[in-house]
Motif scaffolding. Structure first.
Motif, mmCIF file in Angstrom:
data_model
loop_
_atom_site.group_PDB
_atom_site.id
_atom_site.type_symbol
_atom_site.label_atom_id
_atom_site.label_comp_id
_atom_site.label_asym_id
_atom_site.label_seq_id
_atom_site.Cartn_x
_atom_site.Cartn_y
_atom_site.Cartn_z
ATOM 1 N N TYR A 31 -2.790 33.854 48.475
ATOM 2 C CA TYR A 31 -1.517 34.361 47.958
ATOM 3 C C TYR A 31 -1.453 34.183 46.440
ATOM 4 C CZ TYR A 31 3.448 35.068 47.159
ATOM 5 O OH TYR A 31 4.639 35.546 46.671
ATOM 6 N N GLN A 34 -3.426 36.646 44.404
ATOM 7 C CA GLN A 34 -2.892 38.013 44.328
ATOM 8 C C GLN A 34 -1.873 38.182 43.208
ATOM 9 O OE1 GLN A 34 -3.727 40.774 45.935
ATOM 10 N NE2 GLN A 34 -5.300 39.784 47.154
ATOM 11 N N ASP A 41 3.949 35.180 42.388
ATOM 12 C CA ASP A 41 4.837 36.119 43.074
ATOM 13 C C ASP A 41 4.886 37.499 42.423
ATOM 14 O OD1 ASP A 41 5.865 34.132 44.966
ATOM 15 O OD2 ASP A 41 6.802 33.241 43.204
ATOM 16 N N THR A 455 7.333 33.518 55.094
ATOM 17 C CA THR A 455 6.566 34.122 54.018
ATOM 18 C C THR A 455 6.353 33.120 52.901
ATOM 19 O OG1 THR A 455 6.514 35.975 52.439
ATOM 20 C CG2 THR A 455 8.654 35.033 52.903
ATOM 21 N N ARG A 457 6.440 34.275 49.757
ATOM 22 C CA ARG A 457 7.078 34.918 48.611
ATOM 23 C C ARG A 457 8.189 34.030 48.044
ATOM 24 N NH1 ARG A 457 6.065 38.783 45.007
ATOM 25 N NH2 ARG A 457 5.059 39.926 46.705
#
Length: 634
Positions: A31, A34, A41, A455, A457
């Motif tokens: 994560y 990315q 985020d 999640t 996020r």
């Protein structure tokens, strides 16, 4: 990533350290990788805003509403964003319906006496059949078969032919509104076909039309897929009733053969529990040096199981939701991971190799790179297949025990699980009156349906869900939790009676009187339809109050995947005030944002709240609840 961005749960943070030491790829590091710049985020602005399309060879195209920059075909940023949302909804609805089709196949085979299961809740089957206009007076097996014929016919009802299931189950005022707005559905499979076809390049680029099609699909999904699925699973495996369940990663003991059914379909999970409770299978495990054999519930398959069956030493406990999957597998305690139709990760084969467990797909939907051994669920062979899976786990034990150092002393606690409409009514003496009286006199301000995923996020796993739930119960709002977010509540301690100390004075008094937690474990994401049926009953009991006027809200504090998006769209069609976090990928579509957050209220009564701060989000939910209380004069 720092501890607070990994997970709310100590157990997950502990195993994350082990994964890092082993140098194996994991969801948290992936994560973070990315992200753009220094923020994990941040993503591409066009993708994050929903202004991107790659459906044809002229793309990928980018849209910009401020400049009226359109795709090559001429579609606007609003059309791009809504079309992609509709396609996500199609995936979610299709997956729900796949599960329902498997449940109906299982019920049909069970009615014929061809599975290891039985029709456990005859009264519920007869009552449900009567609600659908089916003669329920005959032999229970015949009633079940007629029921299966009826719902399968409705699933394929043609365009323009209204669904009989929706006609029989949905509140009348909602039906009238859906007909007026053109979103009363036909068969779920027909609606999936039409929604998918509408999303083809140069077919429907109108964001309003696409949004209405999404709502129509959502209504079909909630009643035909979700309600039918959950009620039929009740009929076969039993009604959810409150009981205690061990939760968190401490349920994994390396000295036992640990079998983990995983995904969303509980059929083989239940079949394995039935066998694991037999002395002969416990003895087989002991013969290879284990203390015994345990079935450990996992993710949504696990939720389906723990809501209905009580724990013992064979059906031992529940781990948690999907983001902790790699932590579960890296614990060094797993012997076989049984992957049904959802929520198994493409990375699982790497973990199977590293931590020496068997990875077996049991659905024709599921496939992993490099994994060739599989066993696809067939209702009539469920007992035989369950036995093969248990034996695989037993055969794996010696190698896993000898070669993998386990993570031990992980936390374990107990949660109260198994609430359903029926069990809530039982707790209230058979009527909704005590709950309604508590709402009317202000002891409870309202009810929130927490239908969520999990999640990474913006916050760590489950952190935002727990923050939102704590804020709600502090303000005397009873929470019914479903989905992966339900596991957050269970493992996070909010489904235990002790959590009443976190509740406001009114909710705390209700908890003490009824002996319940302030957050009621209400099932899986599939139970969204079940709660819609409960809300309809509350509406009727209050004198057919329209759904948008009830002191009720829906919240998805950590939605993640495509099934969540169709749930949210149904909530809007149903007329609910709906909180969604993180912010959906539509921010580059200003007209669509206005439709969802403002104008929808004038169409269906539903409205979307995308506030990212937990306290502010709950304050907005409470504003809606209090305004409706004033409207109702309570």
């Amino acid at each position: 990533m720092e501890d607070d961005r990994i997970s709310y749960h100590e157990s997950v943070r502990t195993v994350y350290k082990r994964i890092k030491e082993d140098g194996i790829t994991n969801i948290w590091d992936r994560y973070e990788a990315q992200g753009m710049g220094s923020s994990p985020d941040r993503r591409c602005n066009f993708c994050q805003g929903g202004m991107r399309c790659d459906l044809c060879s002229n793309g990928p195209c980018r849209g910009d509403a401020l400049k009226d920059k359109r795709g090559v075909c001429g579609i606007t940023a609003d059309g791009m964003a809504m079309r992609m949302m509709l396609l996500r909804n199609v995936m979610g609805a299709s997956t729900y319906q796949y599960h329902t089709n498997q449940t109906i196949k299982t019920l049909r085979a069970t009615a014929k006496g061809e599975t290891p299961f039985k029709i456990t809740e005859e009264e519920k089957l007869r009552n449900f059949a009567e609600r659908l206009g089916i003669d329920s007076s005959g032999n229970i097996g015949d009633v079940a078969l007629e029921f299966c014929d009826f719902v399968e016919e409705d699933f394929t009802r043609e365009y323009g032919q209204p669904s009989k299931i929706v006609e029989m189950l949905a509140p009348k005022e909602r039906q009238e509104l859906w007909k007026k707005t053109g979103i009363f559905p036909g068969g779920i499979q027909t609606e999936i076909l039409r929604s998918t076809s509408s999303s083809l390049t140069n077919v429907d680029g109108n964001y309003v039309s696409l949004a209405l099609k999404a709502m129509k699909l959502g209504v079909a999904m909630a009643y035909q897929s979700q309600i039918v699925n959950e009620y039929c699973q009740d009929i076969i495996f039993g009604l959810p009733r409150p009981h205690k369940m061990r939760v968190d990663l401490g349920v994994l003991d390396p000295d036992y053969v640990n079998i983990l059914p995983n995904g969303h379909e509980p059929f083989l999970g239940f079949a394995m529990v039935q066998l694991a409770r037999k002395t002969e299978w416990q003895n087989k495990a002991k013969q290879v040096g284990a203390k015994g054999l345990r079935i450990i519930a996992n993710i949504e398959t696990g939720q389906e199981m723990i809501q209905r069956w009580e724990m013992d030493d064979a059906f031992y406990g529940f781990t948690g939701n999907w983001i902790m999957q790699e932590a579960v597998l890296a614990s060094g305690c797993v012997d076989i991971f049984v992957a049904d139709m959802n929520c198994s990760m493409p990375i699982d084969p790497m973990y199977a190799e590293k931590y020496k467990f068997k990875l077996i797909p049991v659905s024709d939907l599921v496939s992993f790179e490099g994994v060739t051994e599989r066993l696809e669920y067939i209702p009539e062979k469920a007992s035989e297949q369950a036995a093969k899976l248990l034996q695989m786990g037993i055969d794996n034990f010696k190698e896993r025990k000898a070669s993998v150092k386990p993570v031990t002393d992980l936390p374990m606690s107990e949660a109260v699980v198994g609430f359903s409409t029926e069990s809530i009514l039982e707790a209230l003496g058979g009527k909704l009156d005590p709950l309604l009286d508590a709402i009317k006199d202000g002891t409870l301000r309202g009810v929130a349906g927490l239908v969520s995923c999990t999640t990474l996020r913006d916050t760590g796993q489950d952190s935002h869900s727990i923050a939102v739930a704590k804020e709600l119960i502090k303000r005397d709002v009873l929470v019914l939790s479903m989905g992966c977010g339900n596991a957050a509540m269970q493992v996070g301690g909010l489904c235990s009676p002790e959590a009443k100390e976190l509740a406001g004075p009114g909710l705390k008094a209700i908890c003490e009187t009824l002996g319940i937690p302030p957050v009621l474990s209400y099932g899986t994401c599939t139970d969204t339809g079940r709660i819609a049926d409960l809300i309809a009953a509350v509406s009727a009991a209050l004198g057919n109050v329209p759904v948008p006027d009830l002191p009720v809200v829906a919240t998805a504090p950590e939605y993640m995947e495509q099934k969540a998006t169709i749930d949210a769209v149904f909530a809007l069609a149903f007329g609910l005030y709906t909180h969604v976090n993180p912010v959906p990928t539509v921010t580059g579509a200003p007209n669509l944002v206005k439709l969802l957050t403002e104008d929808c209220k004038d169409v269906t009564g539903g409205v979307m709240n995308v506030e990212t701060d937990a306290v502010k989000a709950v304050e907005l939910m409470l504003d809606h609840i209090e305004n409706n209380r004033k409207k109702l004069g309570i």
